[in-house]
Every structure is written in structure tokens, then in C-alpha cells.
Design an enzyme around this catalytic site. Structure first.
Site, mmCIF file in Angstrom:
data_model
loop_
_atom_site.group_PDB
_atom_site.id
_atom_site.type_symbol
_atom_site.label_atom_id
_atom_site.label_comp_id
_atom_site.label_asym_id
_atom_site.label_seq_id
_atom_site.Cartn_x
_atom_site.Cartn_y
_atom_site.Cartn_z
ATOM 1 N N GLY A 1 36.708 27.211 26.936
ATOM 2 C CA GLY A 1 36.008 27.018 28.206
ATOM 3 C C GLY A 1 36.474 28.032 29.244
ATOM 4 N N ARG B 1 41.576 32.083 28.932
ATOM 5 C CA ARG B 1 42.010 31.737 27.564
ATOM 6 C C ARG B 1 41.369 32.687 26.560
ATOM 7 N NH1 ARG B 1 46.563 28.627 27.422
ATOM 8 N NH2 ARG B 1 46.275 26.664 28.494
ATOM 9 N N ARG C 1 30.146 37.451 35.783
ATOM 10 C CA ARG C 1 30.669 36.211 36.384
ATOM 11 C C ARG C 1 32.126 35.944 36.012
ATOM 12 N NH1 ARG C 1 26.540 32.059 37.879
ATOM 13 N NH2 ARG C 1 24.643 33.258 38.055
ATOM 14 N N ARG D 1 34.318 26.088 19.165
ATOM 15 C CA ARG D 1 34.887 25.808 20.485
ATOM 16 C C ARG D 1 36.353 25.432 20.330
ATOM 17 N NH1 ARG D 1 35.823 23.549 25.241
ATOM 18 N NH2 ARG D 1 36.175 21.315 25.420
ATOM 19 N N SER E 1 40.335 21.561 25.411
ATOM 20 C CA SER E 1 41.229 20.424 25.621
ATOM 21 C C SER E 1 40.398 19.155 25.764
ATOM 22 C CB SER E 1 42.090 20.639 26.868
ATOM 23 O OG SER E 1 41.249 20.756 27.987
ATOM 24 N N ASP F 1 45.520 15.282 28.160
ATOM 25 C CA ASP F 1 45.829 14.131 29.019
ATOM 26 C C ASP F 1 45.393 12.854 28.308
ATOM 27 O OD1 ASP F 1 43.263 15.652 29.899
ATOM 28 O OD2 ASP F 1 42.850 13.593 30.491
ATOM 29 N N ARG G 1 50.688 23.095 27.220
ATOM 30 C CA ARG G 1 49.277 23.379 26.918
ATOM 31 C C ARG G 1 49.153 24.730 26.228
ATOM 32 N NH1 ARG G 1 48.128 20.679 31.703
ATOM 33 N NH2 ARG G 1 48.022 22.565 32.958
HETATM 34 N N1 ADE Z 1 39.203 17.809 29.043
HETATM 35 C C1 ADE Z 1 40.520 17.573 29.106
HETATM 36 N N2 ADE Z 1 40.760 16.374 29.642
HETATM 37 C C2 ADE Z 1 39.552 15.838 29.925
HETATM 38 C C3 ADE Z 1 39.142 14.646 30.501
HETATM 39 N N3 ADE Z 1 40.026 13.743 30.893
HETATM 40 N N4 ADE Z 1 37.819 14.428 30.675
HETATM 41 C C4 ADE Z 1 36.938 15.352 30.279
HETATM 42 N N5 ADE Z 1 37.262 16.505 29.731
HETATM 43 C C5 ADE Z 1 38.564 16.752 29.548
#
Ligand code: ADE
Length: 235
Positions: free
Chosen positions: A20, A24, A43, A87, A90, A205, A218
Site C-alpha cells: 500500500g 515500502r 502522485r 499484495r 498489514s 495491530d 513492522r
Molecule cells: N491494516 C492494518 N491494521 C488495520 C486495521 N485495524 N483496519 C484496517 N486495516 C488495517
């Protein structure tokens, strides 16, 4: 160039990794690709082509969310002849069985996006799924590398911040492992235009516990996941 990618014809490889975050993409190119050349800065959504273990490969930032990822996936496939999209991103864990830093391969995506409802006139709940061959290869690569990758469905959500955490709990009851924001669009576009797609994620997370990884963690887990994706892409 296409509308959003500044590459000339032939400058993008048939196999593309899609993080994304465009930085990265730069990090992957610098750490893993030989003779990497930046083909687009439009962009600041950087794209690079080089070789990985002798195989031509590109890495293209996709931005956050399905509207952005759709644009890049669509143009890569339709304007540059890309046939393989992986892809690397995270996710937030929904399942109590996942821990921070775990690697997840998304076999399919539930979504609250309206894109596919619009595509099918609201009459069909289309099920976006990963390419089976890519998924099977990724599983083999992860096993060979000793990485305990989980395979299961994820939620591709339109919003990062939700007012409905109860729906996340319900999805977890139905086996949905984690939430991210792009896979459903990627899988749908790949299917529509006869390309292959896979999503590999690391848990950054935990929705249930509120824990989150540090930037350093990360980066380390990102590398483990990227190596699985690279080996899968060139197989
Ligand atoms: N990517 C990483 N953490 C996320 C989350 N909590 N919600 C949506 N996309 C995420």
C-alpha cells in the site's frame, strides 16, 4: 503512460508486488531487486522494475483502500499486461488465535465495499478469492522458510476506523481472521481481467487487545512477508 502510472510500454514486469505504502515499494526495490529502476513517480506512488533471482519483477505502491488499489490493479493489468499481482500489507487481527507479527494469506475477502454490489446490480454477493495456484505456492514457500503462515478469510473494509466493532466480533465468529482494506478489490479485478492475485499480510495491530507493533517490528516482519511474496512471484 496510463492515467495514473508514468511507465512506458514494456517498463513493468508481468509479476508485480503491491504494498500500500509507496515508500515500502522503494524499500523492497532497494533491498531485494537488482538493477531496480523507478518507472513512475506520479502522485509519489512509486513503481520500480528490476530482477529478483534473475526474474524480472516490479513493485508498485497501491495506496490505501479499494478505490486507490483498484486504479493501480486495473491499469497494471489492462495497460501494462501484468498477469500476477501479490499484495503485501498489514492487517488488524480479528481472531483471538492470531498474534502480533503473524503472517496471514487471504484465501478470500468479505467486504463492506459497495463496489461489487454496484458491479452486480445489488443482486449477487460476489465472493472475491485468491488465485489457488499462487496461494498453494505461497503456502509451500512459507513452509520451506519455516514461517507459520495462517491461511483464511479476511475482511476488506472501506474504513480504517469503525463505529461497529460488534460486526468485527461477529465476523471473527464466522472464521474471518483479520481486517485490511484492499484485497476484495484486488481479487475482483484480477478475476475480471484474467490475472492472478494473492494478498499476504502481517498483523500490525490486534483489534481485540488493542496491542500494536512498533515501527521496527513492522519493518522486520514486513521483510519476512515480502520474502514469501517474492519467492511466490517467481515460482
Ligand atoms: N491494516 C492494518 N491494521 C488495520 C486495521 N485495524 N483496519 C484496517 N486495516 C488495517
Amino acid at each position: 503512460m496510463s492515467t495514473h502510472i508514468g511507465a512506458k510500454p514494456g517498463e513493468i514486469a508481468e509479476r508485480v508486488l503491491m504494498p500500500g505504502d509507496p515508500l515500502r515499494a522503494k524499500w523492497i526495490a532497494e533491498h531485494y531487486l537488482e538493477d531496480a529502476k523507478c518507472y513512475s513517480t506520479v502522485r509519489n506512488m512509486f513503481g520500480f522494475t528490476g530482477t529478483y533471482q534473475g526474474v524480472r519483477l516490479s513493485v508498485q505502491g497501491s495506496g490505501m483502500g479499494m478505490p486507490s488499489a483498484s486504479i493501480y490493479a486495473h491499469e497494471l493489468v489492462n495497460e501494462y499486461g501484468v498477469d500476477t499481482l501479490i499484495r503485501v500489507g498489514s492487517c488488524g487481527a480479528l481472531s483471538e488465535s492470531l498474534k502480533l507479527r503473524d503472517v496471514v494469506a487471504a484465501i478470500g475477502s468479505a467486504t463492506d465495499s459497495n463496489m461489487n454490489r454496484a458491479r452486480f446490480d445489488g443482486l449477487i454477493d460476489y465472493a472475491p478469492v485468491a488465485d489457488f495456484g499462487l496461494l498453494r505456492t505461497a503456502v509451500e514457500v512459507a513452509e520451506r522458510r519455516g514461517v507459520p503462515m495462517r491461511v483464511g478469510p479476511v475482511l476488506a473494509a472501506d474504513a480504517f476506523y469503525t463505529d461497529r466493532p460488534d460486526l468485527y466480533d461477529r465476523l471473527a465468529d464466522y472464521g474471518v481472521l483479520a481486517v485490511e482494506m484492499e484485497s476484495a478489490a484486488l481479487y475482483t479485478i484480477a478475476a475480471r481481467f484474467k490475472a492472478r492475485a494473492l494478498t499476504v499480510l502481517t498483523v500490525s495491530d490486534h483489534i481485540k487487545t488493542g496491542e500494536r507493533t512498533t515501527a521496527e517490528e513492522r519493518e522486520r516482519t514486513f521483510a519476512e512477508m515480502v520474502e514469501i511474496a517474492l519467492d511466490t512471484a517467481i515460482a
